[in-house]
Scaffold this active site. Structure first.
Site, PDB file in Angstrom:
ATOM      1  CB  VAL A  62      -0.978  -0.053   1.324  1.00 36.49           C
ATOM      2  CG1 VAL A  62      -1.712   1.085   1.514  1.00 36.49           C
ATOM      3  CG2 VAL A  62      -1.764  -1.147   1.446  1.00 36.49           C
ATOM      4  CG  ASP A  72      -5.887   0.322  -9.840  1.00 38.46           C
ATOM      5  OD1 ASP A  72      -5.051   1.031 -10.620  1.00 38.46           O
ATOM      6  OD2 ASP A  72      -6.205   0.365  -8.705  1.00 38.46           O
ATOM      7  CD  GLU A  78      -0.094  -1.605  -8.902  1.00 42.44           C
ATOM      8  OE1 GLU A  78      -0.736  -0.701  -9.447  1.00 42.44           O
ATOM      9  OE2 GLU A  78       0.273  -1.862  -7.638  1.00 42.44           O
TER      10      GLU A  78
HETATM   11 ZN   LIG Z   1      -3.673   1.350  -9.058  1.00 41.35          ZN
END
Ligand SMILES: [Zn+2]
Length: 190
Positions: A91, A106, A158
């Site tokens: 985080v 996202d 990611e």
């Molecule tokens: Zn993100």
């Protein structure tokens, strides 16, 4: 060109002008038209996208971090300091999250949304993940945390997190396989 990471943080009072998009998410108003073009093109290609998480306030990031710390304290019996250290591996610190800029999204697939799922590494292998990786730059968006980019971004791969940087920068970054950190350094040195 706004660079936000662990070394370049936003103040707690930074709030962009926001506009709502799909799935009750919000983005910086200036990127809405490019976001709409990106998602429309994806849909037309049979890779419908859902905005999973766009703008997040400083305060939201504080609570995400605190929730994570308390979970680690209770589930693993860690001290506060140790729990915080562990939480910060996954985080971001408040002010260091790119979501506070309103320039990042996202993405999820419609089936992930239906299943109530959060982002997963499996996104990379979906039609949506593949389409984005190949085409997002045409609309001014980049894969912000690529594989092997951690050395520069301080964040692991990611496959779902995309950032608006404008068409010119996106094209350059995509074709030269750069991270935003490397690109910003490059234009500063010019
Ligand atoms: Zn993100």
């Amino acid at each position: 060109m706004l660079l936000v990471n662990v070394n370049h943080r936003l103040s707690s009072s930074f709030v962009p002008n926001l506009t709502s998009v799909d799935n009750n998410q919000r983005l910086d108003s200036r990127v809405i038209s490019s976001y709409d073009k990106l998602t429309a093109a994806a849909k037309a290609a049979g890779a419908e996208l859902v905005g999973g998480s766009g703008y997040r306030s400083y305060e939201q990031q504080v609570s995400v971090l605190n929730r994570n710390i308390s979970q680690l304290e209770s589930s693993k019996g860690l001290s506060y300091a140790k729990a915080k250290q562990t939480a910060l591996k996954t985080v971001n610190n408040p002010g260091a999250s790119e979501h506070q800029t309103g320039l990042a999204m996202d993405f999820l697939t419609p089936s992930e949304i239906q299943a109530g799922s959060d982002v997963t590494q499996a996104f990379a292998k979906t039609k949506q993940g593949k389409w984005l990786a190949k085409n997002s730059w045409k609309y001014g968006w980049i894969l912000r945390y690529p594989k092997d980019g951690k050395k520069y971004t301080h964040i692991s791969y990611e496959s779902w997190h995309y950032r608006y940087v404008g068409k010119k920068a996106a094209k350059y970054i995509y074709h030269h396989h750069l991270t935003l950190e490397q690109y910003v350094k490059k234009i500063k040195n010019k």
